[in-house]
Design an enzyme around this catalytic site. Structure first.
Site, PDB file in Angstrom:
ATOM      1  N   GLY A   9      22.444   0.248   0.638  1.00 27.37           N
ATOM      2  CA  GLY A   9      23.019   0.367   2.001  1.00 27.37           C
ATOM      3  C   GLY A   9      22.454   1.501   2.636  1.00 27.37           C
ATOM      4  O   GLY A   9      22.774   1.778   3.755  1.00 27.37           O
ATOM      5  N   ASP A  59      -0.461   0.205   0.250  1.00 24.56           N
ATOM      6  CA  ASP A  59      -0.018  -0.304  -1.320  1.00 24.56           C
ATOM      7  C   ASP A  59      -1.308  -0.796  -2.119  1.00 24.56           C
ATOM      8  O   ASP A  59      -1.947  -1.812  -1.474  1.00 24.56           O
ATOM      9  CB  ASP A  59       1.136  -1.008  -1.145  1.00 24.56           C
ATOM     10  CG  ASP A  59       1.853  -1.360  -2.659  1.00 24.56           C
ATOM     11  OD1 ASP A  59       2.153  -0.459  -3.286  1.00 24.56           O
ATOM     12  OD2 ASP A  59       1.755  -2.832  -2.996  1.00 24.56           O
ATOM     13  N   GLU A 109      -3.296   4.009  -1.786  1.00 24.75           N
ATOM     14  CA  GLU A 109      -2.887   4.157  -3.264  1.00 24.75           C
ATOM     15  C   GLU A 109      -3.989   3.995  -4.181  1.00 24.75           C
ATOM     16  O   GLU A 109      -4.341   2.833  -4.485  1.00 24.75           O
ATOM     17  CB  GLU A 109      -1.566   3.256  -3.682  1.00 24.75           C
ATOM     18  CG  GLU A 109      -0.872   3.490  -4.834  1.00 24.75           C
ATOM     19  CD  GLU A 109      -0.006   2.518  -5.287  1.00 24.75           C
ATOM     20  OE1 GLU A 109       0.492   2.464  -6.325  1.00 24.75           O
ATOM     21  OE2 GLU A 109      -0.114   1.371  -4.645  1.00 24.75           O
TER      22      GLU A 109
END
Length: 616
Positions: free
Chosen positions: A180, A340, A369
């Site tokens: 959360g 990514d 990346e």
């Protein structure tokens, strides 16, 4: 390095390293005069144009018993990788080749690399400042969220200190447990991060997704409801900018989630996804081998269907439309994207993406990346063009982490220097000085666990129960202090993975993704990172100074960052024995403010000095 040719010395090659398109560079070879070579040529292979040339270097003089052959050449007008070696011969026709291994008469030459790149604008705010990487679900929770009605079968830990779920469900890792953490939670701690010298926030994916890592995007247009709203994101970016910080987002553009609005494998979304109909506007984003249940996926993981980056509608949606995803979130406050799995994105896709980003915000950053040397990377049998001027500004510096950890765990400082000099030689200067340097990320074990020297168990159950012994933790903390000092003083943006600065432990995923230990931080380690961050802010030489090596032998690593009027010297002893270096001038210890006189400086075991010399 050889006295015949050394590309890292301006006696043999100028300028150092990569060369701009159309600019001149010079080569000089200096074989011993007694070898009687009367001719020398350079053989250059152009990687992308396929051109092969051989050009003779004229004889210029004899210096120090060495015959000098020199030539000035002009780099190609288009970006390229040049691979070169030399040929020597005598008037009688006898001779040999000369490459990275030395003289050779047979076999395939091992050439040197020369990167030829186009000039491009690289944002100065990134490389000069400190980056902080946050895994959003695990950083700060302000209230317990309700996952009901959200995509994915999610559940939430009530106890913030729980261990992340790690056991497989029906043979599959679901990543459906959440803690959360929220965007508002990050905003609440911006002052703390600013106090640590942070100038860039790199957020792992924040878009709607069925998993806690959110690398299986469900909807790129929406912030995941458990993280907050678009307004929360705009507030975070606006408040960060008031404190001099930029926000970089994680762009997962090689694949989507199977539970996405685009693919819609489980029918969660009311719209028609690629699985529901071949008439779906997203159908041609994917490569089905047998529609609807057989398709190409990322590393064979069926919850991550690959996208076709050459699909015109996908490119338009992500990049080129006026309201495309990359434009939309820049306009909402982001200052750049980290791509990514950049290796799996075509060059043409990355080039279009950067063009759209710079059109939207000329000062935005694009980072890839890439786990290896990005200047000569080959992926899917293709030599990549990441750093040649039109794609990435820079990359995540995995070679930095690999070399630094090897040194701190007992390797030689000379190997670290060699690895970094190879990058400095191969990368355009702007890419080298804006590399994302780091000690750990969400994809690696926690740096404290690694540098403790403890053997990490292979069994996941054993990893879940694994904790460092007091002795291993003590050694790990000592080495992390050294690693952080190098991280913050080396060229590039020092990047801290959330929690490393307060002594978090953890093996691989998901144990490296635990919750931030609010109220249980290692205060001594936090103070160390904070002092380093402030030094990075205060000293211009640490932000943009030239890298100068002093000593790299055995356990001793010493280098400085030099600007006219300001020098910052880092001296590290990574061993359990006393070591020493010699100071030619008196320096100020930047942490204690004591003045150290010229002469021998004794380095205690596992120690580091940060020294400053400033002209009045």
């Amino acid at each position: 390095m050889s006295n015949v040719f050394n590309p890292r010395s301006e006696l043999y090659k100028s300028p150092f390293g990569a060369v701009l398109c159309g600019h001149a560079f010079s080569l000089t070879c200096r074989p011993l005069a007694i070898e009687d070579f009367t001719h020398c040529s350079v053989i250059i292979s152009h990687e992308f144009s396929g051109f092969l040339q051989e050009t003779e270097l004229p004889f210029s003089s004899v210096q120090d018993n060495r015959a000098c052959f020199s030539l000035s050449l002009t780099a190609p007008d288009a970006p390229d990788l040049l691979w070169y070696y030399f040929r020597f011969w005598r008037d009688d026709g006898t001779g040999c080749f000369y490459d990275k291994t030395g003289y050779r008469s047979q076999g395939t030459p091992e050439p040197w690399q020369l990167t030829v790149y186009n000039s491009s604008s690289t944002p100065q705010w990134f490389g000069s400042g400190v980056t902080y990487q946050i895994f959003p679900d695990r950083y700060c929770r302000l209230s317990l969220p309700d996952p009901a009605g959200l995509v994915g079968d999610r559940w939430v830990h009530e106890d913030w200190t729980d261990l992340p779920a790690w056991q497989a469900e029906n043979g599959e890792i679901k990543n459906r447990d959440f803690f959360g953490g929220s965007l508002a939670g990050i905003t609440a701690h911006l002052d703390d991060l600013a106090g640590m010298g942070v100038s860039t926030l790199y957020l792992c994916p924040i878009f709607e997704s069925a998993s806690n890592h959110r690398y299986n995007t469900a909807d790129y247009t929406k912030i995941d409801p458990m993280l907050g709203t678009e307004e929360d994101f705009r507030t975070l970016c606006a408040q960060a900018k008031k404190l001099g910080m930029h926000v970089i987002l994680d762009g997962v553009f090689n694949h989507t989630g199977s539970q996405s609005v685009y693919f819609n494998a489980d029918g969660f979304y009311p719209t028609v996804g690629a699985v529901q109909s071949q008439e779906s506007p997203c159908y041609d984003w994917y490569s089905f081998t047998s529609w609807p249940d057989q398709y190409e996926s990322w590393w064979g993981i069926y919850t991550l269907p690959n996208v076709r980056e050459d699909s015109p509608s996908y490119v338009d949606y992500m990049i080129e439309a006026d309201d495309s995803i990359v434009r939309r979130w820049l306009q909402a406050g982001a200052s750049g994207w980290r791509l990514d799995v950049a290796d799996e994105l075509p060059d043409s896709f990355i080039e279009k993406l950067r063009a759209a980003i710079e059109e939207t915000d000329p000062d935005a950053m694009v980072i890839g990346e890439v786990w290896e040397d990005a200047s000569n990377k080959i992926s899917y049998s293709q030599r990549r063009r990441y750093l040649l001027g039109s794609e990435l500004h820079s990359v995540m510096n995995y070679p930095f982490r690999t070399a630094l950890l090897a040194y701190l765990l007992g390797g030689s400082a000379a190997d670290f220097k060699e690895a970094m000099e190879t990058l400095r030689e191969n990368y355009p200067p702007a890419a080298f000085y804006s590399a994302m340097n780091f000690l750990g990320t969400h994809d690696t074990p926690r740096i404290l666990t690694v540098l403790s020297g403890a053997v990490i168990p292979e069994d996941r159950g054993a990893q879940a129960a694994f904790h460092l012994s007091p002795e291993a933790r003590f050694l790990g903390l000592a080495r992390v202090r050294l690693a952080a000092a190098v991280l913050f003083s080396f060229p590039g943006s020092p990047t801290v993975y959330y929690g490393d600065e307060v002594g978090m432990e953890g093996c691989g995923d998901p144990f490296n993704r635990g919750t931030y230990p609010w109220g249980h931080e290692d205060a001594t380690m936090l103070d160390w990172f904070t002092r380093l961050g402030k030094l990075r802010q205060e000293r211009a030489s640490l932000q943009r100074g030239k890298l100068v090596w002093w000593k790299a032998e055995g356990p001793v690593l010493a280098y400085s960052r030099d600007l006219p009027g300001e020098i910052t010297l880092t001296a590290v002893n990574a061993s359990a024995e006393y070591q020493e270096i010699t100071l030619p001038l008196s320096y100020q210890n930047l942490l204690s403010r004591h003045i150290l006189p010229a002469g021998k400086l004794i380095l205690p075991p596992y120690s580091v000095y940060l020294l400053g010399f400033d002209e009045k």
